[in-house]
Design a protein around this motif. Structure first.
Motif, PDB file in Angstrom:
ATOM      1  N   PHE A   1      49.561  37.705  33.941  1.00 48.35           N
ATOM      2  CA  PHE A   1      50.280  38.656  33.106  1.00 48.35           C
ATOM      3  C   PHE A   1      51.160  37.853  32.141  1.00 48.35           C
TER       4      PHE A   1
ATOM      5  N   ASN B   1      42.875  39.387  44.949  1.00 51.44           N
ATOM      6  CA  ASN B   1      43.016  39.379  43.479  1.00 51.44           C
ATOM      7  C   ASN B   1      43.823  38.186  43.030  1.00 51.44           C
ATOM      8  N   ARG B   2      43.501  37.738  41.807  1.00 52.06           N
ATOM      9  CA  ARG B   2      44.333  36.726  41.141  1.00 52.06           C
ATOM     10  C   ARG B   2      44.351  37.142  39.675  1.00 52.06           C
ATOM     11  N   ALA B   3      45.510  37.169  39.070  1.00 51.81           N
ATOM     12  CA  ALA B   3      45.573  37.635  37.678  1.00 51.81           C
ATOM     13  C   ALA B   3      46.699  36.938  36.930  1.00 51.81           C
TER      14      ALA B   3
ATOM     15  N   MET C   1      51.778  44.437  41.171  1.00 51.94           N
ATOM     16  CA  MET C   1      51.588  43.157  40.467  1.00 51.94           C
ATOM     17  C   MET C   1      52.557  43.048  39.286  1.00 51.94           C
ATOM     18  N   ASP C   2      52.719  44.146  38.575  1.00 50.17           N
ATOM     19  CA  ASP C   2      53.621  44.164  37.418  1.00 50.17           C
ATOM     20  C   ASP C   2      55.065  43.894  37.864  1.00 50.17           C
TER      21      ASP C   2
ATOM     22  N   MET D   1      48.230  47.457  40.739  1.00 48.78           N
ATOM     23  CA  MET D   1      48.656  46.919  39.432  1.00 48.78           C
ATOM     24  C   MET D   1      50.163  47.123  39.239  1.00 48.78           C
TER      25      MET D   1
ATOM     26  N   ASN E   1      42.273  40.490  32.307  1.00 46.75           N
ATOM     27  CA  ASN E   1      41.150  40.943  33.146  1.00 46.75           C
ATOM     28  C   ASN E   1      41.370  40.989  34.658  1.00 46.75           C
ATOM     29  N   ILE E   2      41.951  42.073  35.150  1.00 48.03           N
ATOM     30  CA  ILE E   2      42.149  42.227  36.600  1.00 48.03           C
ATOM     31  C   ILE E   2      40.849  42.743  37.187  1.00 48.03           C
ATOM     32  N   SER E   3      40.331  42.064  38.211  1.00 46.46           N
ATOM     33  CA  SER E   3      39.136  42.598  38.866  1.00 46.46           C
ATOM     34  C   SER E   3      39.449  42.836  40.340  1.00 46.46           C
TER      35      SER E   3
ATOM     36  N   ALA F   1      48.173  42.103  30.362  1.00 44.78           N
ATOM     37  CA  ALA F   1      47.648  41.803  31.703  1.00 44.78           C
ATOM     38  C   ALA F   1      46.193  41.422  31.517  1.00 44.78           C
TER      39      ALA F   1
END
Ligand code: COA
Length: 173
Positions: free
Chosen positions: A112, A108-110, A38-39, A35, A61-63, A59
């Motif tokens: 922000f 992962n795909r998210a 990612m940030d 995370m 729902n990161i799964s 951010a």
């Protein structure tokens, strides 16, 4: 602000290797470390679009679908999907690669949201984003619904005002 910028101008690719200090007791990458990366990659994309200092507002729902193992190479791709007044949504895609085994997976795909701020930490206006490819246009169109969902959940928008969000659930009124 009347300036417009293309979505691709915000694209960022960041590559990291999972080292022992990044892992949990199962020798997999810690979720918090991922995370953090990612940030960082998403903040750089938001800075590129806005040419401004940015702060993380949310951010989504990161799964974690698959563990990422010690020694894997992690590629993080980020790009702004849509710009609003001072906020912008960034999509982040994470790809883990086991190079010796020649295996690559999207883990992962998210999304922000970042807000451009001035030197007094107040939100400041940002350029409009122009999508070009079919994927960029799809992400641009979906961004409005996702924005309404996150603002309703954050109690910053009344559910009855989330017009585009209602349309995906076929709700009346
Ligand atoms: C994000 C922040 C700048 C918003 O400030 P604010 O005074 O509430 O400003 P506003 O109400 O005018 O909102 C500004 C923008 O932020 C967006 N925003 C605010 N909260 C949000 C949230 N939870 N999710 C998504 N967007 C949000 C608003 O929709 C608005 O977007 P727009 O200008 O494009 O329409 C402020 O809450 C902040 O500084 N938060 C801390 C940021 C931070 O420290 N991040 C690191 C966390 S560890």
């Amino acid at each position: 602000m009347s300036v417009k910028k293309f979505a691709k101008e915000s694209a960022v690719i960041m590559t990291e290797m999972v080292l022992p200090n990044d892992t949990n007791t199962l020798n997999n990458l810690m979720g918090g470390k991922l995370m953090h990366w990612m940030d960082v990659v998403a903040a750089i994309a938001a800075q590129k679009h806005s040419n401004s200092i940015v702060v993380t507002a949310s951010a989504d729902n990161i799964s974690f679908q698959q563990p990422i193992a010690l020694g894997n190479v992690v590629t993080l791709k980020a790009q702004v999907t849509r710009a609003f007044k001072s906020s912008m949504e960034v999509i982040i895609e994470v790809i883990a690669e086991d190079i010796p085994a020649n295996k690559k997976i999207i883990t992962n795909r998210a999304f922000f949201t970042f807000v451009a701020v001035n030197k007094d930490n107040k939100p400041s206006s940002i350029p409009e984003l122009v999508p070009e490819t079919a994927e960029e246009i799809e992400n641009f169109e979906g961004a409005l619904r996702r924005r309404q969902l996150r603002l309703v959940l954050a109690k910053r928008m009344k559910p009855e005002d989330a017009v585009e969000l209602k349309s995906i659930f076929n709700l009346q009124g």
